[in-house]
Design a protein around this motif. Structure first.
Motif, PDB file in Angstrom:
ATOM      1  N   GLY A  77       0.780  -1.247  -0.206  1.00  0.00           N
ATOM      2  CA  GLY A  77       0.231  -0.181  -0.292  1.00  0.00           C
ATOM      3  C   GLY A  77       0.668   1.209  -0.406  1.00  0.00           C
ATOM      4  N   ILE A  78       0.383   1.697  -0.608  1.00  0.00           N
ATOM      5  CA  ILE A  78       0.933   3.856  -0.892  1.00  0.00           C
ATOM      6  C   ILE A  78      -0.132   4.498   0.003  1.00  0.00           C
ATOM      7  CG2 ILE A  78       2.063   6.028  -1.836  1.00  0.00           C
ATOM      8  CD1 ILE A  78       2.616   3.290  -3.990  1.00  0.00           C
ATOM      9  N   THR A  79       0.172   5.354   1.668  1.00  0.00           N
ATOM     10  CA  THR A  79      -0.365   5.371   2.129  1.00  0.00           C
ATOM     11  C   THR A  79       0.065   7.121   1.460  1.00  0.00           C
ATOM     12  OG1 THR A  79      -0.797   3.974   3.377  1.00  0.00           O
ATOM     13  CG2 THR A  79      -1.489   6.202   4.219  1.00  0.00           C
ATOM     14  N   MET A  80      -1.153   8.055   1.546  1.00  0.00           N
ATOM     15  CA  MET A  80      -0.983   9.572   1.438  1.00  0.00           C
ATOM     16  C   MET A  80      -0.962   9.811   2.828  1.00  0.00           C
ATOM     17  SD  MET A  80      -0.164   9.169  -1.589  1.00  0.00           S
ATOM     18  CE  MET A  80       0.394  11.128  -1.856  1.00  0.00           C
ATOM     19  N   HIS A  81       0.054  11.129   3.459  1.00  0.00           N
ATOM     20  CA  HIS A  81       0.521  11.888   4.328  1.00  0.00           C
ATOM     21  C   HIS A  81       0.940  12.916   4.070  1.00  0.00           C
ATOM     22  CE1 HIS A  81       0.823   8.179   6.359  1.00  0.00           C
ATOM     23  NE2 HIS A  81       2.006   7.990   5.998  1.00  0.00           N
ATOM     24  N   ALA A  82       0.279  13.887   3.106  1.00  0.00           N
ATOM     25  CA  ALA A  82       0.812  14.822   2.335  1.00  0.00           C
ATOM     26  C   ALA A  82       0.605  15.148   0.709  1.00  0.00           C
ATOM     27  CB  ALA A  82       1.954  15.936   3.070  1.00  0.00           C
ATOM     28  N   LEU A  83       0.161  16.506   0.655  1.00  0.00           N
ATOM     29  CA  LEU A  83       0.472  16.614  -1.443  1.00  0.00           C
ATOM     30  C   LEU A  83       1.745  16.479  -1.615  1.00  0.00           C
ATOM     31  CD1 LEU A  83      -1.444  17.603  -3.151  1.00  0.00           C
ATOM     32  CD2 LEU A  83      -0.124  20.000  -3.001  1.00  0.00           C
ATOM     33  N   GLY A  84       0.969  15.206  -2.576  1.00  0.00           N
ATOM     34  CA  GLY A  84       2.477  14.456  -3.192  1.00  0.00           C
ATOM     35  C   GLY A  84       3.096  13.585  -2.217  1.00  0.00           C
ATOM     36  N   MET A  85       3.192  13.510  -1.666  1.00  0.00           N
ATOM     37  CA  MET A  85       4.267  12.435  -0.501  1.00  0.00           C
ATOM     38  C   MET A  85       3.246  11.571   0.237  1.00  0.00           C
ATOM     39  SD  MET A  85       6.373  14.269   2.417  1.00  0.00           S
ATOM     40  CE  MET A  85       5.919  14.033   4.066  1.00  0.00           C
ATOM     41  N   GLY A  86       3.755   9.787  -0.171  1.00  0.00           N
ATOM     42  CA  GLY A  86       2.849   9.003   0.431  1.00  0.00           C
ATOM     43  C   GLY A  86       4.057   7.645   1.181  1.00  0.00           C
ATOM     44  N   GLU A  87       3.841   7.124   1.856  1.00  0.00           N
ATOM     45  CA  GLU A  87       4.608   6.282   2.186  1.00  0.00           C
ATOM     46  C   GLU A  87       4.282   4.925   1.294  1.00  0.00           C
ATOM     47  OE1 GLU A  87       5.111   4.309   6.923  1.00  0.00           O
ATOM     48  OE2 GLU A  87       4.391   6.168   6.847  1.00  0.00           O
ATOM     49  N   ILE A  88       5.507   4.072   1.851  1.00  0.00           N
ATOM     50  CA  ILE A  88       4.727   3.217   1.565  1.00  0.00           C
ATOM     51  C   ILE A  88       5.080   1.321   2.393  1.00  0.00           C
ATOM     52  CG2 ILE A  88       7.639   2.191   0.148  1.00  0.00           C
ATOM     53  CD1 ILE A  88       5.997   0.326  -1.802  1.00  0.00           C
ATOM     54  N   GLY A  89       4.133   0.376   2.014  1.00  0.00           N
ATOM     55  CA  GLY A  89       4.000  -0.366   3.204  1.00  0.00           C
ATOM     56  C   GLY A  89       4.614  -1.725   2.784  1.00  0.00           C
ATOM     57  N   PHE A  90       4.449  -2.908   3.403  1.00  0.00           N
ATOM     58  CA  PHE A  90       3.924  -4.354   2.173  1.00  0.00           C
ATOM     59  C   PHE A  90       4.399  -4.817   3.576  1.00  0.00           C
ATOM     60  CE2 PHE A  90       8.632  -2.038   1.426  1.00  0.00           C
ATOM     61  CZ  PHE A  90       9.272  -3.096   1.579  1.00  0.00           C
TER      62      PHE A  90
ATOM     63  N   ALA B  87       6.708  -3.494  -5.622  1.00  0.00           N
ATOM     64  CA  ALA B  87       7.177  -1.992  -5.274  1.00  0.00           C
ATOM     65  C   ALA B  87       7.891  -1.278  -6.218  1.00  0.00           C
ATOM     66  CB  ALA B  87       8.221  -2.227  -4.083  1.00  0.00           C
ATOM     67  N   LEU B  88       8.677  -2.153  -7.130  1.00  0.00           N
ATOM     68  CA  LEU B  88       8.703  -0.707  -8.360  1.00  0.00           C
ATOM     69  C   LEU B  88       7.897  -0.336  -8.881  1.00  0.00           C
ATOM     70  CD1 LEU B  88      12.186  -2.695  -8.569  1.00  0.00           C
ATOM     71  CD2 LEU B  88      12.580  -0.193  -8.830  1.00  0.00           C
ATOM     72  N   THR B  89       6.748  -1.269  -9.224  1.00  0.00           N
ATOM     73  CA  THR B  89       5.804  -1.257 -10.188  1.00  0.00           C
ATOM     74  C   THR B  89       4.691   0.086  -9.790  1.00  0.00           C
ATOM     75  OG1 THR B  89       6.403  -3.272 -11.274  1.00  0.00           O
ATOM     76  CG2 THR B  89       3.844  -1.949 -11.686  1.00  0.00           C
ATOM     77  N   ALA B  90       4.734   0.226  -8.123  1.00  0.00           N
ATOM     78  CA  ALA B  90       3.371   0.923  -7.418  1.00  0.00           C
ATOM     79  C   ALA B  90       4.074   2.051  -7.556  1.00  0.00           C
ATOM     80  CB  ALA B  90       3.143   0.290  -6.295  1.00  0.00           C
ATOM     81  N   CYS B  91       5.390   2.021  -7.162  1.00  0.00           N
ATOM     82  CA  CYS B  91       5.911   3.160  -7.111  1.00  0.00           C
ATOM     83  C   CYS B  91       5.670   4.408  -8.339  1.00  0.00           C
ATOM     84  CB  CYS B  91       7.691   3.281  -6.590  1.00  0.00           C
ATOM     85  SG  CYS B  91       7.358   3.102  -4.740  1.00  0.00           S
ATOM     86  N   ARG B  92       6.733   3.652  -9.771  1.00  0.00           N
ATOM     87  CA  ARG B  92       6.630   4.290 -11.005  1.00  0.00           C
ATOM     88  C   ARG B  92       4.965   4.488 -10.847  1.00  0.00           C
ATOM     89  NH1 ARG B  92      10.137   4.270 -15.441  1.00  0.00           N
ATOM     90  NH2 ARG B  92      11.379   2.789 -14.088  1.00  0.00           N
ATOM     91  N   TRP B  93       4.014   4.325 -10.628  1.00  0.00           N
ATOM     92  CA  TRP B  93       2.812   4.314 -11.070  1.00  0.00           C
ATOM     93  C   TRP B  93       1.962   5.909 -10.183  1.00  0.00           C
ATOM     94  CZ3 TRP B  93      -1.092   4.629  -7.231  1.00  0.00           C
ATOM     95  CH2 TRP B  93      -2.300   4.894  -8.026  1.00  0.00           C
ATOM     96  N   ALA B  94       2.891   5.443  -8.756  1.00  0.00           N
ATOM     97  CA  ALA B  94       2.070   7.273  -8.202  1.00  0.00           C
ATOM     98  C   ALA B  94       2.948   8.215  -8.645  1.00  0.00           C
ATOM     99  CB  ALA B  94       2.749   6.235  -6.390  1.00  0.00           C
ATOM    100  N   PHE B  95       4.439   7.544  -9.128  1.00  0.00           N
ATOM    101  CA  PHE B  95       4.636   8.888  -9.674  1.00  0.00           C
ATOM    102  C   PHE B  95       3.926   9.453 -10.949  1.00  0.00           C
ATOM    103  CE2 PHE B  95       8.981   7.407  -7.295  1.00  0.00           C
ATOM    104  CZ  PHE B  95       8.892   8.201  -6.145  1.00  0.00           C
ATOM    105  N   VAL B  96       4.346   8.151 -12.206  1.00  0.00           N
ATOM    106  CA  VAL B  96       2.941   8.779 -12.894  1.00  0.00           C
ATOM    107  C   VAL B  96       1.969   9.353 -12.740  1.00  0.00           C
ATOM    108  CG1 VAL B  96       2.987   8.224 -15.964  1.00  0.00           C
ATOM    109  CG2 VAL B  96       5.026   7.851 -14.721  1.00  0.00           C
ATOM    110  N   GLN B  97       1.237   8.337 -12.275  1.00  0.00           N
ATOM    111  CA  GLN B  97      -0.615   8.691 -12.486  1.00  0.00           C
ATOM    112  C   GLN B  97      -0.977   9.152 -11.357  1.00  0.00           C
ATOM    113  OE1 GLN B  97      -1.992   7.875 -15.130  1.00  0.00           O
ATOM    114  NE2 GLN B  97       0.226   7.272 -16.256  1.00  0.00           N
ATOM    115  N   ALA B  98      -0.273   9.418 -10.550  1.00  0.00           N
ATOM    116  CA  ALA B  98      -1.215   9.991  -9.145  1.00  0.00           C
ATOM    117  C   ALA B  98      -0.028  11.061  -8.530  1.00  0.00           C
ATOM    118  CB  ALA B  98      -0.959   8.870  -7.792  1.00  0.00           C
ATOM    119  N   ALA B  99       1.032  11.380  -9.841  1.00  0.00           N
ATOM    120  CA  ALA B  99       1.275  13.024  -9.278  1.00  0.00           C
ATOM    121  C   ALA B  99       1.571  12.757  -7.384  1.00  0.00           C
ATOM    122  CB  ALA B  99       0.324  13.553  -9.343  1.00  0.00           C
TER     123      ALA B  99
END
Length: 190
Positions: free
Chosen positions: A82-95, A111-123
């Motif tokens: 999971g990537i939990t959003m803590h602030a604008l543009g900032m998340g924390e990954i847990g697994f 993790a690599l796949t989800a982080c790439r998605w978060a950077f490209v698609q979730a700002a």
């Protein structure tokens, strides 16, 4: 945001729902998952039901947490991320990884796949990783995924009523050769 599905050569990352409750419940009986994560312990069936039926869908719906079940192409649950959003543009990954699927690189790949998605698609512009000091398996995943270990935070995690020291690391879009949505001005050398 509507849930998304991500794929790799070996994995399917998708949201979990009621059909996955049994698999989540079974995996979370592992003492290592209960020890090193902040899931309830003992982990009851109603905890799995609340997770798959409420927590996960609500997180996607309000954009507060993007949770992916990490599934093998056979359909077997290999882990959770999971990537939990803590602030604008900032998340924390847990697994976590299901016991029988550890040491195969599945969680690093997820993790690599989800982080790439978060950077490209979730700002997202910064993803933090945190783990209790001593959780060497989690740290190994973070390091293999390219996270920079930034240090130790004293008493930063409350795990089942006990304050514990926590390792922290980060991954930035530039670490993956991706642009940020906001400019990054690194600290100047003095």
């Amino acid at each position: 945001m509507d849930p998304v599905t991500l794929t790799t050569d070996r994995l399917l990352l998708r949201t979990v729902g009621p059909q996955d409750t049994d698999a989540v419940y079974d995996a979370c009986q592992d003492p290592d998952i209960q020890r090193w994560t902040t899931i309830p312990s003992p982990y009851l069936r109603e905890n799995a039901e609340a997770f798959t039926e409420q927590l996960v869908p609500d997180g996607w719906s309000d954009g507060s947490m993007y949770t992916f079940g990490v599934f093998l192409h056979s359909g077997e649950l290999a882990g959770m991320l999971g990537i939990t959003m803590h602030a604008l543009g900032m998340g924390e990954i847990g697994f976590w990884a299901a016991k029988q699927h550890r040491s195969h690189g599945y969680v690093t790949e997820a993790a690599l796949t989800a982080c790439r998605w978060a950077f490209v698609q979730a700002a997202v512009d910064r993803i933090e990783w945190r783990a209790e000091v001593g959780n060497h398996a989690s740290r190994a995943v973070a390091e293999r995924a390219g996270f920079t270990i930034e240090g130790t935070l004293r008493a930063a995690t409350n795990n089942k009523g006990v304050r514990r020291d926590t390792w922290v690391g980060s991954l930035l879009p530039s670490d993956m050769g991706l642009p940020s949505t906001a400019p990054y001005l690194p600290a100047r050398s003095v």
